[in-house]
Scaffold this motif. Structure first.
Motif, short mmCIF file in Angstrom:
data_model
loop_
_atom_site.label_atom_id
_atom_site.label_comp_id
_atom_site.label_asym_id
_atom_site.label_seq_id
_atom_site.Cartn_x
_atom_site.Cartn_y
_atom_site.Cartn_z
N VAL A 79 80.98 65.89 -6.87
CA VAL A 79 80.83 64.38 -6.98
C VAL A 79 80.31 63.80 -8.05
O VAL A 79 79.13 64.63 -8.66
CB VAL A 79 80.55 63.72 -5.54
N SER A 80 80.44 62.66 -8.62
CA SER A 80 79.65 62.03 -9.89
C SER A 80 78.70 61.07 -9.13
O SER A 80 78.93 60.26 -8.05
CB SER A 80 80.65 61.50 -10.56
N GLY A 81 77.49 61.22 -9.71
CA GLY A 81 76.25 60.32 -9.08
C GLY A 81 76.44 59.20 -9.80
O GLY A 81 76.93 58.82 -10.96
N VAL A 82 75.83 58.08 -8.83
CA VAL A 82 75.92 56.53 -9.51
C VAL A 82 74.36 56.29 -10.03
O VAL A 82 74.13 55.24 -10.80
CB VAL A 82 76.44 55.64 -8.57
N ALA A 83 73.38 56.97 -9.51
CA ALA A 83 71.99 56.62 -10.01
C ALA A 83 71.00 58.01 -9.78
O ALA A 83 71.49 58.86 -8.88
CB ALA A 83 71.52 55.69 -8.93
N PHE A 84 70.30 57.90 -10.51
CA PHE A 84 69.22 59.04 -10.27
C PHE A 84 68.03 58.62 -10.36
O PHE A 84 67.56 57.86 -11.38
CB PHE A 84 69.43 60.33 -11.42
N GLU A 85 66.83 59.28 -9.54
CA GLU A 85 65.64 58.85 -9.59
C GLU A 85 64.49 59.97 -9.30
O GLU A 85 64.91 61.05 -8.47
CB GLU A 85 65.16 57.77 -8.69
N ARG A 86 63.19 60.40 -9.65
CA ARG A 86 62.44 61.06 -9.33
C ARG A 86 61.45 60.12 -8.71
O ARG A 86 60.79 59.43 -9.29
CB ARG A 86 61.72 61.84 -10.77
N VAL A 87 60.95 60.92 -7.44
CA VAL A 87 60.30 60.19 -6.81
C VAL A 87 59.32 61.00 -5.99
O VAL A 87 59.71 62.00 -5.25
CB VAL A 87 60.69 59.10 -5.50
N PRO A 88 57.81 60.75 -5.93
CA PRO A 88 57.16 61.61 -4.96
C PRO A 88 57.39 61.62 -3.58
O PRO A 88 57.76 60.69 -3.03
CB PRO A 88 55.71 60.83 -5.14
N GLY A 89 57.43 62.65 -3.01
CA GLY A 89 57.84 62.79 -1.63
C GLY A 89 57.08 64.04 -0.88
O GLY A 89 56.04 64.42 -1.18
N GLY A 90 57.71 64.32 0.10
CA GLY A 90 57.33 65.61 1.07
C GLY A 90 56.81 64.86 2.32
O GLY A 90 56.00 63.59 2.03
N LYS A 91 57.17 65.41 3.22
CA LYS A 91 56.87 64.60 4.71
C LYS A 91 55.12 64.20 4.74
O LYS A 91 54.75 63.16 5.25
CB LYS A 91 57.07 65.13 6.02
N GLY A 92 54.41 65.21 4.39
CA GLY A 92 52.89 65.13 4.35
C GLY A 92 52.60 63.86 3.59
O GLY A 92 51.78 63.18 4.19
N ALA A 93 52.88 63.92 2.45
CA ALA A 93 52.32 62.87 1.30
C ALA A 93 52.76 61.76 1.93
O ALA A 93 52.36 60.57 1.86
CB ALA A 93 53.11 63.42 0.06
N ASN A 94 54.16 61.61 2.22
CA ASN A 94 54.91 60.15 2.72
C ASN A 94 53.98 59.78 3.60
O ASN A 94 53.75 58.45 3.69
CB ASN A 94 56.37 60.55 3.18
N GLN A 95 53.74 60.53 4.73
CA GLN A 95 53.21 60.02 5.92
C GLN A 95 51.68 59.64 5.63
O GLN A 95 51.26 58.54 6.24
CB GLN A 95 52.88 60.93 6.93
N ALA A 96 51.07 60.26 4.69
CA ALA A 96 49.67 60.00 4.29
C ALA A 96 49.66 58.55 3.30
O ALA A 96 48.90 57.70 3.57
CB ALA A 96 49.16 61.01 3.01
N VAL A 97 50.78 58.35 2.44
CA VAL A 97 50.79 57.16 1.71
C VAL A 97 50.94 55.93 2.75
O VAL A 97 50.62 54.86 2.46
CB VAL A 97 51.95 57.20 0.76
N ALA A 98 51.96 56.17 3.73
CA ALA A 98 52.33 55.13 4.68
C ALA A 98 51.00 54.76 5.47
O ALA A 98 50.89 53.35 5.68
CB ALA A 98 53.14 55.66 5.80
N ALA A 99 50.30 55.80 5.72
CA ALA A 99 49.11 55.44 6.56
C ALA A 99 48.17 54.66 5.62
O ALA A 99 47.66 53.70 6.19
CB ALA A 99 48.31 56.60 7.08
N ALA A 100 47.94 54.92 4.57
CA ALA A 100 47.19 54.09 3.64
C ALA A 100 47.67 52.93 3.32
O ALA A 100 46.92 51.88 3.57
CB ALA A 100 46.96 55.04 2.21
#
Ligand code: ADP
Length: 272
Positions: free
Chosen positions: A29-50
């Motif tokens: 399929v053809s994409g309509v948008a592309f992004e590089r974003v920091p992730g990983g459940k550990g890092a996401n939850q650390a950022v969320a808590a902060a």
């Protein structure tokens, strides 16, 4: 005093493509948008808590490569104290999101598979994107141990017994193989979440209505908000209601870490 929380977990660089519909096997399929974003459940939850006002320490691992700094950028911006080993390749997640917010995800763990226990003690939050032995060592050392049992897998009963708060969705609960006896938060997508103790329902909350565009970090926002709210000594019902609002806000925005709400945003949507 803001609550203190140590997250021992994964950090990834998420490569996210927006698509009209998710591909079937063999389909391009053809994409309509592309992004590089920091992730990983550990890092996401650390950022969320902060973002929610906690003082957060993160332990994990990234690769010796060009993705590492980008993967850690969100933790840096959120003011999280970062302790990372450097080994091999930075973890990556290949994420496809369709128009309705439905997703498909491939995670390549890389350095996350080498995360060793920090035996942090205090209030500790883990997920299952790092080795199970590391999670077990953190559970033994912690005073308050929260486990978001994602991604879904079976867990040894002695680990389950050491968990003070378990956060799961339906699939993750089914995969456990043993009945968790302590406090369990079960998330139900747009329907919200229930809190169970000894298998009995003790609280239930529904999220505010939102237009869901990307469910990628809804579970991460929910988990972090529930932990922080309980550490702030809020009553269980209120903590669950706030966690549902955090998940809903994350589901209403594109991306993982950029979508995580602040405490003020949660207060605002609950006051509507
Ligand atoms: P996971 O992504 O881990 O499976 P859920 O999809 O259950 O987790 O989402 C976690 C929480 O986020 C839910 O309990 C709910 O409060 C909120 N949430 C998720 N999707 C929506 C949605 N479409 N509308 C409103 N809230 C949502």
């Amino acid at each position: 005093m803001p609550p203190r929380l140590t997250v021992v977990g994964s950090v990834n660089l998420d490569l996210v493509a927006g698509v009209e519909h998710l591909p079937r096997a063999g389909e391009t399929v053809s994409g309509v948008a592309f992004e590089r974003v920091p992730g990983g459940k550990g890092a996401n939850q650390a950022v969320a808590a902060a973002r929610l006002g906690a003082e957060v320490v993160f332990h994990g691992a990234v690769g010796v490569d060009g993705f590492a700094a980008e993967a850690l950028a969100g933790l840096r911006e959120a003011g999280v104290e970062i302790h990372v080993e450097r080994v091999g390749q930075t973890g990556v997640a290949l994420i496809l999101v369709d128009r309705s917010g439905e997703n498909q995800i491939v995670v390549v763990p890389g350095a996350n598979a080498a995360v060793e226990s920090a035996r942090a003690g205090g209030n500790v939050l883990c997920q299952l994107e790092i080795p199970l032995e590391t999670v077990e060592a953190e559970a033994s050392a912690a005073a308050f141990f929260c486990l978001n049992a994602a991604p879904a897998r079976g867990l040894p009963p002695d680990l389950l017994e050491r968990v003070d708060l378990l956060v799961v969705n339906r699939y993750e609960l089914e995969a456990l193989e043993h009945e968790p006896r302590g406090l369990v938060a079960l998330t139900l997508g747009a329907e919200g979440a229930v809190l169970l103790e000894g298998g009995e329902e003790v609280a239930r909350a529904a999220p505010p209505a939102v237009e869901a565009v990307d469910g990628t970090a809804a579970g991460d926002a929910f988990t972090a908000c529930l932990v922080v709210s309980l550490l702030e000594r809020r009553p269980r019902e209120e903590a669950l209601r706030r966690a549902c609002a955090a998940g809903a806000l994350a589901a209403s925005r594109f991306g993982a870490q950029p979508s995580l709400p602040t405490a003020a945003e949660i207060d605002a949507i609950l006051a509507r």
